[in-house]
Design a protein around this motif. Structure first.
Motif, PDB file in Angstrom:
ATOM      1  N   GLU A   1      58.093  11.413  33.666  1.00  0.00           N
ATOM      2  CA  GLU A   1      59.045  10.336  33.971  1.00  0.00           C
ATOM      3  C   GLU A   1      60.296  10.523  33.130  1.00  0.00           C
ATOM      4  OE1 GLU A   1      59.537   5.512  33.303  1.00  0.00           O
ATOM      5  OE2 GLU A   1      57.542   6.443  33.145  1.00  0.00           O
ATOM      6  N   LEU A   2      61.445  10.575  33.781  1.00  0.00           N
ATOM      7  CA  LEU A   2      62.705  10.705  33.064  1.00  0.00           C
ATOM      8  C   LEU A   2      63.088   9.363  32.448  1.00  0.00           C
ATOM      9  CD1 LEU A   2      65.296  12.406  32.404  1.00  0.00           C
ATOM     10  CD2 LEU A   2      66.268  11.445  34.499  1.00  0.00           C
ATOM     11  N   VAL A   3      63.401   9.371  31.170  1.00  0.00           N
ATOM     12  CA  VAL A   3      63.858   8.156  30.489  1.00  0.00           C
ATOM     13  C   VAL A   3      65.381   8.110  30.476  1.00  0.00           C
ATOM     14  CG1 VAL A   3      63.857   6.862  28.318  1.00  0.00           C
ATOM     15  CG2 VAL A   3      61.778   8.046  29.071  1.00  0.00           C
ATOM     16  N   ARG A   4      66.006   9.196  30.017  1.00  0.00           N
ATOM     17  CA  ARG A   4      67.467   9.273  30.048  1.00  0.00           C
ATOM     18  C   ARG A   4      67.926  10.699  29.763  1.00  0.00           C
ATOM     19  NH1 ARG A   4      70.247   9.016  25.022  1.00  0.00           N
ATOM     20  NH2 ARG A   4      68.866   8.739  23.211  1.00  0.00           N
ATOM     21  N   THR A   5      69.177  10.961  30.115  1.00  0.00           N
ATOM     22  CA  THR A   5      69.797  12.252  29.829  1.00  0.00           C
ATOM     23  C   THR A   5      70.545  12.140  28.505  1.00  0.00           C
ATOM     24  OG1 THR A   5      70.072  12.695  32.187  1.00  0.00           O
ATOM     25  CG2 THR A   5      71.414  13.989  30.665  1.00  0.00           C
ATOM     26  N   ILE A   6      70.271  13.055  27.592  1.00  0.00           N
ATOM     27  CA  ILE A   6      70.913  13.016  26.270  1.00  0.00           C
ATOM     28  C   ILE A   6      72.196  13.834  26.271  1.00  0.00           C
ATOM     29  CG2 ILE A   6      70.647  13.629  23.839  1.00  0.00           C
ATOM     30  CD1 ILE A   6      67.650  13.014  24.149  1.00  0.00           C
ATOM     31  N   ASP A   7      72.124  15.074  26.754  1.00  0.00           N
ATOM     32  CA  ASP A   7      73.320  15.901  26.911  1.00  0.00           C
ATOM     33  C   ASP A   7      73.021  16.959  27.967  1.00  0.00           C
ATOM     34  OD1 ASP A   7      71.799  17.862  25.583  1.00  0.00           O
ATOM     35  OD2 ASP A   7      72.712  17.455  23.648  1.00  0.00           O
ATOM     36  N   GLY A   8      73.783  18.038  27.964  1.00  0.00           N
ATOM     37  CA  GLY A   8      73.614  19.027  29.013  1.00  0.00           C
ATOM     38  C   GLY A   8      72.310  19.784  28.988  1.00  0.00           C
TER      39      GLY A   8
ATOM     40  N   ILE B   1      66.927  16.149  27.351  1.00  0.00           N
ATOM     41  CA  ILE B   1      66.610  14.885  28.002  1.00  0.00           C
ATOM     42  C   ILE B   1      65.474  14.196  27.260  1.00  0.00           C
ATOM     43  CG2 ILE B   1      67.366  15.584  30.296  1.00  0.00           C
ATOM     44  CD1 ILE B   1      64.433  16.154  31.000  1.00  0.00           C
ATOM     45  N   LYS B   2      65.281  12.938  27.570  1.00  0.00           N
ATOM     46  CA  LYS B   2      64.141  12.197  27.033  1.00  0.00           C
ATOM     47  C   LYS B   2      63.225  11.857  28.192  1.00  0.00           C
ATOM     48  CE  LYS B   2      64.725   9.188  23.727  1.00  0.00           C
ATOM     49  NZ  LYS B   2      63.862   9.759  22.639  1.00  0.00           N
ATOM     50  N   ILE B   3      61.932  12.133  28.017  1.00  0.00           N
ATOM     51  CA  ILE B   3      60.957  11.882  29.076  1.00  0.00           C
ATOM     52  C   ILE B   3      59.783  11.080  28.523  1.00  0.00           C
ATOM     53  CG2 ILE B   3      61.550  14.015  30.276  1.00  0.00           C
ATOM     54  CD1 ILE B   3      58.884  15.177  29.144  1.00  0.00           C
ATOM     55  N   ARG B   4      58.969  10.583  29.435  1.00  0.00           N
ATOM     56  CA  ARG B   4      57.688   9.997  29.054  1.00  0.00           C
ATOM     57  C   ARG B   4      56.607  11.011  29.400  1.00  0.00           C
ATOM     58  NH1 ARG B   4      56.311   5.202  27.488  1.00  0.00           N
ATOM     59  NH2 ARG B   4      58.330   4.342  28.093  1.00  0.00           N
ATOM     60  N   TYR B   5      55.932  11.497  28.363  1.00  0.00           N
ATOM     61  CA  TYR B   5      54.933  12.554  28.528  1.00  0.00           C
ATOM     62  C   TYR B   5      53.701  12.202  27.708  1.00  0.00           C
ATOM     63  CZ  TYR B   5      52.782  17.210  27.884  1.00  0.00           C
ATOM     64  OH  TYR B   5      51.913  18.272  27.832  1.00  0.00           O
ATOM     65  N   ARG B   6      52.569  12.189  28.375  1.00  0.00           N
ATOM     66  CA  ARG B   6      51.306  11.832  27.738  1.00  0.00           C
ATOM     67  C   ARG B   6      51.362  10.468  27.062  1.00  0.00           C
ATOM     68  NH1 ARG B   6      48.766  17.404  25.076  1.00  0.00           N
ATOM     69  NH2 ARG B   6      48.308  18.416  27.085  1.00  0.00           N
TER      70      ARG B   6
ATOM     71  N   ALA C   1      59.901  17.313  36.733  1.00  0.00           N
ATOM     72  CA  ALA C   1      58.722  17.995  36.205  1.00  0.00           C
ATOM     73  C   ALA C   1      59.159  18.979  35.131  1.00  0.00           C
ATOM     74  CB  ALA C   1      57.960  18.725  37.305  1.00  0.00           C
ATOM     75  N   ILE C   2      58.229  19.325  34.244  1.00  0.00           N
ATOM     76  CA  ILE C   2      58.507  20.320  33.214  1.00  0.00           C
ATOM     77  C   ILE C   2      57.501  21.450  33.333  1.00  0.00           C
ATOM     78  CG2 ILE C   2      59.548  18.657  31.619  1.00  0.00           C
ATOM     79  CD1 ILE C   2      56.906  18.721  30.017  1.00  0.00           C
ATOM     80  N   GLU C   3      57.870  22.587  32.770  1.00  0.00           N
ATOM     81  CA  GLU C   3      56.998  23.758  32.749  1.00  0.00           C
ATOM     82  C   GLU C   3      57.100  24.390  31.369  1.00  0.00           C
ATOM     83  OE1 GLU C   3      56.570  28.076  35.067  1.00  0.00           O
ATOM     84  OE2 GLU C   3      58.511  27.049  34.909  1.00  0.00           O
ATOM     85  N   PHE C   4      55.977  24.616  30.719  1.00  0.00           N
ATOM     86  CA  PHE C   4      55.970  25.275  29.419  1.00  0.00           C
ATOM     87  C   PHE C   4      55.890  26.786  29.607  1.00  0.00           C
ATOM     88  CE2 PHE C   4      54.038  21.101  28.227  1.00  0.00           C
ATOM     89  CZ  PHE C   4      55.019  20.701  27.344  1.00  0.00           C
ATOM     90  N   ASP C   5      56.368  27.522  28.603  1.00  0.00           N
ATOM     91  CA  ASP C   5      56.206  28.965  28.586  1.00  0.00           C
ATOM     92  C   ASP C   5      55.033  29.286  27.663  1.00  0.00           C
ATOM     93  OD1 ASP C   5      56.685  31.730  28.946  1.00  0.00           O
ATOM     94  OD2 ASP C   5      58.839  31.383  29.080  1.00  0.00           O
ATOM     95  N   ILE C   6      54.809  30.563  27.361  1.00  0.00           N
ATOM     96  CA  ILE C   6      53.633  30.921  26.571  1.00  0.00           C
ATOM     97  C   ILE C   6      53.888  30.907  25.070  1.00  0.00           C
ATOM     98  CG2 ILE C   6      52.637  32.263  28.432  1.00  0.00           C
ATOM     99  CD1 ILE C   6      53.602  34.787  27.042  1.00  0.00           C
ATOM    100  N   GLY C   7      55.150  30.686  24.674  1.00  0.00           N
ATOM    101  CA  GLY C   7      55.461  30.591  23.252  1.00  0.00           C
ATOM    102  C   GLY C   7      55.227  29.184  22.734  1.00  0.00           C
TER     103      GLY C   7
ATOM    104  N   VAL D   1      62.901  22.655  33.098  1.00  0.00           N
ATOM    105  CA  VAL D   1      62.961  21.343  33.751  1.00  0.00           C
ATOM    106  C   VAL D   1      63.296  21.517  35.231  1.00  0.00           C
ATOM    107  CG1 VAL D   1      64.086  19.086  33.746  1.00  0.00           C
ATOM    108  CG2 VAL D   1      63.631  20.263  31.579  1.00  0.00           C
ATOM    109  N   TYR D   2      62.622  20.745  36.064  1.00  0.00           N
ATOM    110  CA  TYR D   2      62.770  20.862  37.513  1.00  0.00           C
ATOM    111  C   TYR D   2      63.019  19.499  38.143  1.00  0.00           C
ATOM    112  CZ  TYR D   2      60.729  25.487  36.854  1.00  0.00           C
ATOM    113  OH  TYR D   2      60.484  26.769  36.430  1.00  0.00           O
TER     114      TYR D   2
END
Length: 249
Positions: free
Chosen positions: A54-61, A64-69, A113-119, A132-133
């Motif tokens: 869930e998107l909470v707000r856009t901080i800059d380019g 962003i701030k989201i609701r996660y877990r 939606a978000i996607e993590f990488d392996i790092g 981010v998608y």
């Protein structure tokens, strides 16, 4: 040699347990081997492992701030960098506001939606590091293609989409739009605001991406108006919602 059916069954169970334990620890549930080694995957490969948030707000380019877990967390976009809007040391940089506004517009309507990488999944500030998608499309790639971001902060093995991002960046460079409209402004280390100031003082023309307060201002730079997807496009200036802002009548 004496044979025990019970012993044979126990041995088979032990082998099965060892096998499943080994599978569990190999690549986190069968993760692609190319990702484990940090190798590139094809540029046109679809995103995997998208996590609805869930998107909470856009901080800059690029943040962003989201609701996660169940809690609010900041997300720093992987592999890109946009100009600052209110940095304590760097202040406001050219195209910082445009990148922030475009990021907000892209995320305004649709499934985020978000996607993590392996790092690593967080940085030293505790922000999540992710792709981010919006409706399954990459926001990072869009910002790069529109000249509002550069490829940056590349730390292997989190390089899953590096190739496609570099291709998007090149398309913007070739067009000379956004941050690439100011010579030597975008560098491998960040953004050189002094170069932007020197360009303005030297009287060289740079493309004004927006945002524009009204159609009069926009048409002074883009006489025919701009299509949706252009850095200068804004829904507020697209009165009939036809995907074209301030088009000539």
């Amino acid at each position: 040699m004496w044979y025990s059916p019970a012993g044979a069954v126990a041995a088979l169970l032990l082998i099965a347990i060892i096998y499943f334990i080994a599978e569990d620890f190999s690549g986190e549930g069968g993760q692609d081997s190319s990702m484990e080694t940090g190798q590139q995957i094809p540029a046109d490969a679809p995103a995997e492992g998208l996590i609805p948030v869930e998107l909470v707000r856009t901080i800059d380019g690029d943040t962003i701030k989201i609701r996660y877990r169940g809690k609010e967390q900041n997300v720093r976009y992987l592999l890109i960098d946009t100009p600052e809007t209110n940095h304590p040391r760097l202040g406001k940089q050219p195209f910082g506001d445009q990148a922030k506004e475009r990021n907000r517009e892209l995320l305004a309507d649709g499934a985020v939606a978000i996607e993590f990488d392996i790092g690593q999944r967080t940085d030293k500030y505790g922000r999540l590091l992710a792709y981010v998608y919006i409706n399954g499309e990459s926001v990072q790639e869009k910002l790069l293609e529109e000249g509002l971001a550069r490829v940056g902060y590349v730390y292997p093995p989190s390089t899953r989409h590096l190739e496609r991002f570099e291709q998007a960046e090149k398309r913007a460079k070739d067009k000379g739009i956004g941050i690439w409209s100011i010579e030597d402004y975008a560098t491998d280390r960040g953004f050189d605001a002094e170069k932007a100031e020197q360009t303005e003082k030297g009287g060289q023309k740079t493309e004004h991406a927006g945002p524009f307060a009204n159609c009069k201002e926009l048409r002074a730079v883009h006489p025919k108006g701009v299509k949706k997807g252009h850095p200068a496009y804004s829904e507020q200036l697209d009165g009939d919602r036809d995907g074209m802002a301030c088009e000539a009548s």
